[in-house]
Design a protein around this motif. Structure first.
Motif, short mmCIF file in Angstrom:
data_model
loop_
_atom_site.label_atom_id
_atom_site.label_comp_id
_atom_site.label_asym_id
_atom_site.label_seq_id
_atom_site.Cartn_x
_atom_site.Cartn_y
_atom_site.Cartn_z
N ALA A 85 4.91 3.13 13.10
CA ALA A 85 5.63 1.86 13.06
C ALA A 85 4.74 0.70 13.49
CB ALA A 85 6.88 1.93 13.94
N LEU A 86 3.90 0.90 14.51
CA LEU A 86 2.98 -0.16 14.93
C LEU A 86 1.92 -0.44 13.87
CD1 LEU A 86 2.52 0.65 18.71
CD2 LEU A 86 3.70 -1.30 17.70
N TYR A 87 1.46 0.61 13.18
CA TYR A 87 0.50 0.41 12.08
C TYR A 87 1.13 -0.43 10.98
CZ TYR A 87 -2.04 1.35 7.81
OH TYR A 87 -2.71 1.22 6.62
N LEU A 88 2.37 -0.11 10.60
CA LEU A 88 3.05 -0.90 9.55
C LEU A 88 3.26 -2.34 9.99
CD1 LEU A 88 5.70 1.61 8.17
CD2 LEU A 88 3.54 0.91 7.13
N LEU A 89 3.62 -2.54 11.24
CA LEU A 89 3.81 -3.90 11.75
C LEU A 89 2.49 -4.67 11.73
CD1 LEU A 89 5.67 -5.99 13.10
CD2 LEU A 89 4.95 -5.02 15.29
N ASP A 90 1.41 -4.03 12.16
CA ASP A 90 0.10 -4.68 12.15
C ASP A 90 -0.33 -5.04 10.73
OD1 ASP A 90 -2.46 -5.51 13.29
OD2 ASP A 90 -3.27 -3.71 12.32
N THR A 91 -0.12 -4.11 9.80
CA THR A 91 -0.50 -4.37 8.41
C THR A 91 0.33 -5.50 7.82
OG1 THR A 91 -1.09 -2.04 8.15
CG2 THR A 91 -0.77 -3.29 6.14
N SER A 92 1.61 -5.53 8.12
CA SER A 92 2.46 -6.57 7.54
C SER A 92 2.17 -7.95 8.13
CB SER A 92 3.94 -6.22 7.73
OG SER A 92 4.28 -6.30 9.09
N LEU A 93 1.73 -8.01 9.36
CA LEU A 93 1.45 -9.30 9.98
C LEU A 93 0.03 -9.80 9.72
CD1 LEU A 93 3.22 -8.84 13.43
CD2 LEU A 93 4.02 -10.12 11.43
N ARG A 94 -0.82 -8.92 9.23
CA ARG A 94 -2.22 -9.30 9.03
C ARG A 94 -2.40 -10.27 7.86
NH1 ARG A 94 -6.85 -5.22 10.23
NH2 ARG A 94 -5.29 -4.90 11.82
N SER A 95 -1.72 -10.01 6.74
CA SER A 95 -1.88 -10.88 5.57
C SER A 95 -0.65 -10.79 4.69
CB SER A 95 -3.12 -10.48 4.77
OG SER A 95 -2.94 -9.20 4.20
N GLU A 96 -0.60 -11.67 3.73
CA GLU A 96 0.51 -11.67 2.79
C GLU A 96 0.45 -10.44 1.89
OE1 GLU A 96 2.34 -14.63 -0.58
OE2 GLU A 96 1.19 -15.49 1.08
N GLN A 97 -0.74 -10.03 1.52
CA GLN A 97 -0.89 -8.82 0.70
C GLN A 97 -0.47 -7.58 1.49
OE1 GLN A 97 -3.46 -10.99 1.13
NE2 GLN A 97 -3.45 -12.00 -0.87
N GLY A 98 -0.78 -7.56 2.77
CA GLY A 98 -0.36 -6.44 3.62
C GLY A 98 1.15 -6.37 3.73
N PHE A 99 1.80 -7.54 3.84
CA PHE A 99 3.25 -7.56 3.91
C PHE A 99 3.87 -7.02 2.63
CE2 PHE A 99 7.27 -9.73 3.07
CZ PHE A 99 8.00 -9.30 4.17
N SER A 100 3.33 -7.44 1.49
CA SER A 100 3.88 -6.96 0.22
C SER A 100 3.62 -5.46 0.06
CB SER A 100 3.31 -7.73 -0.96
OG SER A 100 1.91 -7.55 -1.05
N HIS A 101 2.48 -4.99 0.54
CA HIS A 101 2.17 -3.55 0.47
C HIS A 101 3.17 -2.75 1.33
CE1 HIS A 101 -0.09 0.16 0.28
NE2 HIS A 101 -0.09 0.20 1.60
N VAL A 102 3.44 -3.22 2.53
CA VAL A 102 4.38 -2.52 3.42
C VAL A 102 5.79 -2.59 2.83
CG1 VAL A 102 5.48 -2.61 5.69
CG2 VAL A 102 3.01 -2.82 5.49
N ARG A 103 6.14 -3.73 2.24
CA ARG A 103 7.47 -3.86 1.64
C ARG A 103 7.64 -2.89 0.47
NH1 ARG A 103 10.15 -9.53 -0.28
NH2 ARG A 103 12.21 -8.69 -0.62
N GLU A 104 6.62 -2.75 -0.36
CA GLU A 104 6.68 -1.77 -1.46
C GLU A 104 6.73 -0.35 -0.91
OE1 GLU A 104 3.43 -2.32 -4.12
OE2 GLU A 104 3.89 -4.43 -4.46
N TYR A 105 5.95 -0.07 0.11
CA TYR A 105 5.91 1.26 0.70
C TYR A 105 7.27 1.65 1.28
CZ TYR A 105 4.65 5.04 3.87
OH TYR A 105 4.60 6.22 4.55
N LEU A 106 7.90 0.74 1.99
CA LEU A 106 9.20 1.04 2.58
C LEU A 106 10.32 1.02 1.55
CD1 LEU A 106 9.00 -0.90 5.95
CD2 LEU A 106 8.76 1.55 5.56
N GLY A 107 10.08 0.41 0.40
CA GLY A 107 11.08 0.39 -0.66
C GLY A 107 11.11 1.66 -1.48
#
Length: 82
Positions: free
Chosen positions: A50-72
């Motif tokens: 969960a901390l890895y996903l949070l770090d990835t999503s807060l790092r950049s806009e591309q990271g956020f979209s990647h985490v959003r797709e992954y969790l979707g």
């Protein structure tokens, strides 16, 4: 009165080797210890993930979209009734 205080046993401070090798724990004691260890083994990896996903999503806009797709992505797709 002082002789009663002298006969009173002092508390024994236990160390980990004393608990593991000198004191014979009953079965419920071992089950309790193993239950706590198994709970920690379940919680620690999930928290790290969960901390890895949070770090990835807060790092950049591309990271956020990647985490959003992954969790979707569902783990198993249901068939639609259509």
């Amino acid at each position: 009165m002082s002789s009663a205080a002298a006969k009173k046993q002092r508390p024994k401070y236990l160390s980990l080797p004393a608990i593991l090798f000198q004191i014979r724990l009953p079965l419920p004691g071992w089950v309790s210890i193993l239950h706590r260890v198994s709970g920690a083994l379940l919680v620690v990896p999930f928290t790290a993930w969960a901390l890895y996903l949070l770090d990835t999503s807060l790092r950049s806009e591309q990271g956020f979209s990647h985490v959003r797709e992954y969790l979707g992505m569902p783990l198993a797709m249901r068939k639609s009734s259509e």
